[in-house]
Scaffold this motif. Structure first.
Motif, PDB file in Angstrom:
ATOM      1  N   ASP A  49       4.331   5.842   6.198  1.00  0.00           N
ATOM      2  CA  ASP A  49       2.975   5.373   6.531  1.00  0.00           C
ATOM      3  C   ASP A  49       2.944   3.879   6.866  1.00  0.00           C
ATOM      4  OD1 ASP A  49       2.111   7.945   6.101  1.00  0.00           O
ATOM      5  OD2 ASP A  49       1.315   7.567   4.111  1.00  0.00           O
ATOM      6  N   PRO A 101       0.979   8.032  -5.535  1.00  0.00           N
ATOM      7  CA  PRO A 101      -0.147   7.094  -5.472  1.00  0.00           C
ATOM      8  C   PRO A 101      -0.771   6.882  -6.848  1.00  0.00           C
ATOM      9  CG  PRO A 101      -0.792   9.239  -4.611  1.00  0.00           C
ATOM     10  CD  PRO A 101       0.680   9.309  -4.867  1.00  0.00           C
ATOM     11  N   HIS A 152       0.839  -1.194   0.000  1.00  0.00           N
ATOM     12  CA  HIS A 152       0.000   0.000   0.000  1.00  0.00           C
ATOM     13  C   HIS A 152       0.879   1.251   0.000  1.00  0.00           C
ATOM     14  CE1 HIS A 152      -3.869   1.885   0.120  1.00  0.00           C
ATOM     15  NE2 HIS A 152      -3.596   2.539   1.237  1.00  0.00           N
ATOM     16  N   ALA A 153       0.867   2.056   1.065  1.00  0.00           N
ATOM     17  CA  ALA A 153       1.717   3.254   1.120  1.00  0.00           C
ATOM     18  C   ALA A 153       2.909   3.073   2.052  1.00  0.00           C
ATOM     19  CB  ALA A 153       0.887   4.459   1.570  1.00  0.00           C
ATOM     20  N   HIS A 191      -8.101  11.182  -4.677  1.00  0.00           N
ATOM     21  CA  HIS A 191      -7.186  10.154  -5.173  1.00  0.00           C
ATOM     22  C   HIS A 191      -6.986  10.334  -6.673  1.00  0.00           C
ATOM     23  CE1 HIS A 191      -8.373   7.169  -1.707  1.00  0.00           C
ATOM     24  NE2 HIS A 191      -7.526   8.109  -1.312  1.00  0.00           N
ATOM     25  N   ASP A 205      -5.465   3.636   6.687  1.00  0.00           N
ATOM     26  CA  ASP A 205      -4.540   2.925   5.813  1.00  0.00           C
ATOM     27  C   ASP A 205      -3.176   3.611   5.755  1.00  0.00           C
ATOM     28  OD1 ASP A 205      -6.053   4.966   4.460  1.00  0.00           O
ATOM     29  OD2 ASP A 205      -5.283   4.257   2.540  1.00  0.00           O
ATOM     30  N   HIS A 206      -2.998   4.686   6.540  1.00  0.00           N
ATOM     31  CA  HIS A 206      -1.723   5.415   6.587  1.00  0.00           C
ATOM     32  C   HIS A 206      -1.213   5.602   8.013  1.00  0.00           C
ATOM     33  CE1 HIS A 206      -1.709   6.692   2.271  1.00  0.00           C
ATOM     34  NE2 HIS A 206      -2.990   6.400   2.425  1.00  0.00           N
ATOM     35  N   GLY A 257       1.700  10.602   0.069  1.00  0.00           N
ATOM     36  CA  GLY A 257       0.950   9.455   0.569  1.00  0.00           C
ATOM     37  C   GLY A 257      -0.384   9.304  -0.138  1.00  0.00           C
ATOM     38  N   ASP A 258      -1.098  10.409  -0.317  1.00  0.00           N
ATOM     39  CA  ASP A 258      -2.409  10.423  -0.963  1.00  0.00           C
ATOM     40  C   ASP A 258      -2.619  11.810  -1.547  1.00  0.00           C
ATOM     41  OD1 ASP A 258      -3.935   8.146  -1.100  1.00  0.00           O
ATOM     42  OD2 ASP A 258      -4.879   8.395   0.850  1.00  0.00           O
ATOM     43  N   HIS A 277       2.418   3.571  -5.851  1.00  0.00           N
ATOM     44  CA  HIS A 277       2.003   2.842  -4.651  1.00  0.00           C
ATOM     45  C   HIS A 277       0.516   3.059  -4.437  1.00  0.00           C
ATOM     46  CE1 HIS A 277       1.568   6.281  -1.778  1.00  0.00           C
ATOM     47  NE2 HIS A 277       2.391   6.862  -2.621  1.00  0.00           N
ATOM     48  N   HIS A 278      -0.014   2.596  -3.280  1.00  0.00           N
ATOM     49  CA  HIS A 278      -1.416   2.775  -2.915  1.00  0.00           C
ATOM     50  C   HIS A 278      -2.332   1.857  -3.735  1.00  0.00           C
ATOM     51  CE1 HIS A 278      -4.981   5.145  -1.518  1.00  0.00           C
ATOM     52  NE2 HIS A 278      -4.190   5.377  -0.480  1.00  0.00           N
TER      53      HIS A 278
END
Length: 336
Positions: free
Chosen positions: A95, A254, A80-81, A268, A137-138, A228-229, A289-290
């Motif tokens: 994260d 992401p 994921h992140a 996103h 999720d982070h 991250g996002d 990522h993500h």
């Protein structure tokens, strides 16, 4: 008779209004607010959610070296992140989530379909932990507690998230940063917080009460741009970063959790937008990522990788320059 203390309007952060803080809540200047509960219901009942596999096998967990030195730059995907960045003898986690679910609940919420790409006990000594924002999720408190107990890293996170972490880990070494703040605590590493287009919440009543951020890492091996996002936001933040820094050896962007677009566009970016951002920010290489760990949105598990390949081909960018890293994969970033 003593007065009953008033509950603060924002339990995480108190400070003067700025161009992205109104005194209670943070916001994206010129941006869009996250969807309402009505929008969430419309999305959740659209019947368009793809079926993910319940389990994806992890071929070989990575076993990173203790350090990477000189001009080398290595990134290993946890999932994921969550990534391990190794540069200039410093080990940085982004994260970090080793928990089974990205959720406040142990029995419900998005469940990981693939094991972490690095076993927790195989981590090298961790010096710095970057937490970009407080979505589950982070920001995973269970993982942060264990990291603090076993590694004692320096946590770096945007305003307000420090309160969330310190409420559980009061002894944690912590730096809370606003957009534009710079930290120079480490030999060979500077960390600068920069804007991204997102939002925050840990529950129903704390929406946008803690800040979100991208991070720029300045190192002897070159600059790294880590988000991250983010929503693409017409490329505003990418252009600002390019103007401020010139170029980057690596962008970590992401590329997942983006469908349906009517609901996700503001928060996103999709792979096509990530490729646009990659070009705007003048990065030599990028990591996507993500994706592929927690099912957060409607697209199928392999769709982000497929859509990224199409976007790179359309932009005439070699796929070796923008890699969607899967859990356990390691990327030694070529010198710019």
């Amino acid at each position: 008779m003593s007065a009953v203390p008033r509950k603060p309007a924002n339990p995480y952060y108190f400070g003067p209004p700025t161009d992205h803080f109104d005194g209670v809540r943070f916001f994206n200047p010129g941006g869009v607010e996250p969807g309402t509960l009505k929008d969430v219901w419309k999305w959740q009942t659209n019947g368009q959610k793809s079926r993910w596999p319940k389990k994806v096998e992890l071929p070989n967990p990575a076993r990173p070296a203790d350090h990477v030195k000189g001009a080398d730059l290595r990134v290993t995907m946890v999932g994921h992140a969550s990534m391990l960045i190794q540069v200039a003898g410093i080990n940085i986690l982004t994260d970090p989530v080793w928990s089974t679910r990205a959720s406040p609940l142990s029995f419900a919420g998005p469940k990981r379909v693939i094991r972490p790409g690095i076993e927790f006990d195989d981590l090298p000594p961790i010096d710095v932990v970057l937490v970009t924002h407080n979505h589950y999720d982070h920001l995973d408190m269970k993982t942060l507690v264990r990291l603090n107990e076993e590694h004692g890293p320096h946590f770096v996170t945007p305003l307000g998230n420090d309160t969330i972490i310190h409420n559980v880990i009061p002894e944690a070494k912590m730096s809370a940063v606003d957009w534009g703040d710079r930290l120079d605590y480490w030999d060979g590493l500077s960390i600068i917080a920069e804007p991204c287009h997102h939002w925050s919440a840990r529950g129903m009543n704390d929406r946008r009460m803690a800040l979100w951020a991208a991070f720029v890492l300045e190192t002897p091996a070159g600059r790294i741009y880590h988000i991250g996002d983010t929503g693409f936001h017409d490329g505003i933040n990418y252009r600002a970063a390019a103007e401020k820094y010139g170029d980057f050896r690596l962008a970590i962007l992401p590329v997942g959790a983006y469908e349906p677009r009517w609901f996700m566009k503001g928060q996103h970016q999709n792979p096509q937008e990530a490729v646009q951002g990659f070009r705007i920010v003048n990065a030599a290489y990028a990591i996507g990522h993500h994706f592929g760990t927690f099912q957060l949105t409607d697209e199928a598990i392999e769709t982000p990788v497929h859509d990224l390949a199409i976007a790179l081909e359309a932009a005439e960018i070699a796929p070796t320059r923008f890699l969607p890293l899967r859990a356990g994969e390691m990327f030694d970033v070529p010198d710019r």
